[in-house]
Design an enzyme around this catalytic site. Sequence first.
Site, PDB file in Angstrom:
ATOM      1  N   TYR A  44       0.817  -1.213   0.000  1.00 11.84           N
ATOM      2  CA  TYR A  44       0.000   0.000   0.000  1.00 11.84           C
ATOM      3  C   TYR A  44       0.854   1.268   0.000  1.00 11.84           C
ATOM      4  CZ  TYR A  44      -4.158  -2.819   1.092  1.00 11.84           C
ATOM      5  OH  TYR A  44      -5.184  -3.717   1.057  1.00 11.84           O
ATOM      6  N   LYS A  90       2.782 -15.315   2.450  1.00 11.01           N
ATOM      7  CA  LYS A  90       2.713 -16.051   1.176  1.00 11.01           C
ATOM      8  C   LYS A  90       4.151 -16.393   0.798  1.00 11.01           C
ATOM      9  CE  LYS A  90       0.273 -17.548  -2.354  1.00 11.01           C
ATOM     10  NZ  LYS A  90      -0.618 -18.707  -2.255  1.00 11.01           N
ATOM     11  N   ASP A 126      -3.837 -17.828   1.591  1.00 10.21           N
ATOM     12  CA  ASP A 126      -5.006 -18.451   0.959  1.00 10.21           C
ATOM     13  C   ASP A 126      -5.603 -19.510   1.884  1.00 10.21           C
ATOM     14  OD1 ASP A 126      -2.523 -19.597   0.514  1.00 10.21           O
ATOM     15  OD2 ASP A 126      -3.061 -20.540  -1.376  1.00 10.21           O
ATOM     16  N   ASP A 173      -5.706  -6.520   5.845  1.00  8.39           N
ATOM     17  CA  ASP A 173      -6.864  -5.737   5.422  1.00  8.39           C
ATOM     18  C   ASP A 173      -8.009  -6.686   5.061  1.00  8.39           C
ATOM     19  OD1 ASP A 173      -8.502  -3.770   4.458  1.00  8.39           O
ATOM     20  OD2 ASP A 173      -7.252  -3.204   2.766  1.00  8.39           O
ATOM     21  N   ASP A 226     -11.415  -8.054   7.699  1.00  3.55           N
ATOM     22  CA  ASP A 226     -12.821  -7.868   7.302  1.00  3.55           C
ATOM     23  C   ASP A 226     -13.540  -9.212   7.241  1.00  3.55           C
ATOM     24  OD1 ASP A 226     -12.729  -5.165   7.193  1.00  3.55           O
ATOM     25  OD2 ASP A 226     -13.147  -4.979   5.052  1.00  3.55           O
TER      26      ASP A 226
END
Length: 357
Positions: A136, A191, A223, A247, A251
Amino acid sequence: MTQIAVLPGDGIGPEITAQAARVLSAVAPDLTLVEAPVGGAAYDLHGHPLPPETLALAQNSAAILFGAVGDWKYDQLERALRPEQAILGLRKAMGLFANLRPAILYPQLAEASSLKPEVVSGLDILIVRELTGDIYFGQPRGVRTVEEGPFAGDRQGFDTMLYAETEIRRIARIAFEAAQKRNKKLCSVDKANVLETSQLWRDVIIEVAKDYPDVELSHMYVDNAAMQLVRAPKEFDVIVTGNIFGDILSDEAAMLTGSIGMLPSASLNESNQGLYEPSHGSAPDIAGQNKANPLATILSAAMLLRYSLGRENEAQRIEQAVAAVLEQGLRTADIQSEGTQLVGTSEMGDAVLRALG
Ligand code: NAD
């Protein structure tokens, strides 16, 4: 004197913060609460969503109790003056790099989840997300023209995933320390099978783990973590992960509970100064109607006591009072179900105060 900045903000912000401030003052009467405008309310008064006086108050306080910012009426403003910029400004100015989001599903609210009650009832996990680095913020980024190969001449968007080991180490410490205060299990999500940044992340987490031998560390690819969160979320205690993975996963975890009005959050810096706010927004659709659920903000005040002030007993007093009020069957409209009693924002605050004893 320990000073707490109270920044109510917009929409339902003032209503829910007022209840949280009452509860905070009741359990910790020695705190000095000082209020200042933020977001659209500050823009209306001072022409900026984060006026210098508000920022100075926040910086000079041990912690910030924050409501919510934003309203559709500010959507036409240039980006730098929109209410949401206040949060970004506070994060940047105060170096708030660690985002803590618990996902708790009280057994009394198990029906609110879209998952089977037996999968989620009693869920209590904490997601620790790095907040100021990663793809980001990494440079370079932009849109360029591809010079050669099959896509030559195309516009091409690009971003850079970056983590310095200091950034990984400091978020790891926050996560290990949080795990020590809970069930002593930490799952680091990355990852590492594909990304160099993630391989470094994993290596540094393993190094830091040596200082926390009482915490059981595991690693999971993002994942798989996304799958496990819906398959068997109660297997997790604390999850630590980078900005983009966190992020998305935080959620997902929030939705497991099905009740956004119940979820607190914290953003901390290196000296444990923190910003505490509900995970939801300013809900302009119900603002000023005494309908909003104040429990996420009240639970944010409990996190403030735990993480910025180290006052675990008072934090637990608040959390137990919230559980007691749910047990009594009191509900705001967002969490109401058959056989429960509908109450407004201020009545919910009254009930929590009474339950504190
Ligand atoms: P929202 O979270 O404000 O509302 C989504 C829905 O949930 C609405 O129907 C609302 O009524 C309901 N809701 C939210 N909190 C509730 C509560 N405590 N009690 C009962 N019901 C509740 O999200 P949105 O509508 O997408 O955004 C509204 C405004 O909030 C926008 O201006 C947005 O930019 C802003 N926002 C601010 C923050 C923040 O301050 N951290 C976060 C997200 C959104």
